[in-house]
Motif scaffolding. Structure first.
Motif, PDB file in Angstrom:
ATOM      1  N   LEU A 123       3.509   2.412   0.241  1.00 35.61           N
ATOM      2  CA  LEU A 123       4.944   2.533  -0.037  1.00 35.61           C
ATOM      3  C   LEU A 123       5.774   2.374   1.234  1.00 35.61           C
ATOM      4  N   ASN A 126       5.730  -1.307   2.381  1.00 33.78           N
ATOM      5  CA  ASN A 126       6.547  -2.100   1.464  1.00 33.78           C
ATOM      6  C   ASN A 126       8.030  -1.831   1.683  1.00 33.78           C
ATOM      7  N   TYR A 127       8.379  -0.583   1.949  1.00 35.86           N
ATOM      8  CA  TYR A 127       9.780  -0.236   2.222  1.00 35.86           C
ATOM      9  C   TYR A 127      10.268  -0.901   3.507  1.00 35.86           C
ATOM     10  N   GLU A 138       0.672  -5.225   2.432  1.00 37.13           N
ATOM     11  CA  GLU A 138       0.763  -3.769   2.306  1.00 37.13           C
ATOM     12  C   GLU A 138      -0.595  -3.135   2.014  1.00 37.13           C
TER      13      GLU A 138
END
Length: 204
Positions: A123, A126-127, A138
């Motif tokens: 996460l 990806n952010y 990722e």
């Protein structure tokens, strides 16, 4: 003789009138040219002023955009640091605390740390990439970080004897640590070697 003279004078008068007419036409043409040039000059000045205004506007928009991007990057990094801090808190405090309080075998701490780190790093990466699909590496990054995190948690606990590894078939704790170390080394090598290969394949 008189008739010839009169005719000559008449011809001279006609030529004079024609000259005057031509001069008037030339003057009129010059006036039209001057007016046209003035009109063109005014239009060019207006266009120049408009272009200057647009240039100033574009510079202001560029400066505003650069400020927004800079602030956005700062905000992104701050949010990423918060997410990493939360992930570290989960791995270092919350998971060991839950395992201890619930009386779960300590070996399960590695599974929990691995899963939480894998999902959290996926996460976070990806952010930071700013893309919606998971197509910028990722999973590879999250898998590498999670394995290294488990390794860094596993080795100290093994060294202090806090985790008992089932030993069988003539194996020892030292061999388990050695094999795990080789696995981590292979993962790190693959992590750094696969990216140039991907870039090379994309360029083909």
């Amino acid at each position: 003789m008189t008739e010839e003279r009169e005719e000559l004078e008449k011809r001279v008068d006609e030529l004079y009138k024609e000259r005057i007419s031509l001069e008037e036409e030339i003057n009129n043409l010059n006036i039209l040219k001057i007016e046209k040039l003035k009109s063109i000059n005014e239009e060019l000045e207006k266009k120049s002023e408009w272009m200057d205004k647009e240039r100033i506007k574009a510079i202001k928009e560029r400066d505003n955009l650069s400020r927004k991007v800079r602030h956005s990057n700062e905000k992104t990094w701050k949010n990423a640091l918060k997410m990493v801090s939360i992930l570290g808190l989960l791995d270092l405090v919350l998971i060991p605390l839950l395992v201890t309080l619930l009386g779960i075998p300590l070996q399960w701490i590695f599974v929990s740390i691995g899963l939480v780190t894998f999902l959290g790093m996926m996460l976070i990466v990806n952010y930071m990439s700013g893309t919606s699909p998971f197509n910028t590496g990722e999973i590879r990054k999250a898998l590498t970080v999670s394995l290294i995190t488990v390794y860094l948690a596993f080795v100290p606990l093994m060294a202090f004897g806090m985790v008992a590894v089932p030993i069988g078939l003539g194996t020892s704790a030292q061999s388990v640590v050695t094999n795990f170390s080789w696995l981590i080394a292979v993962v790190i090598i693959l992590y750094f070697s696969t990216r140039p290969i991907e870039d090379y394949i994309k360029k083909m």
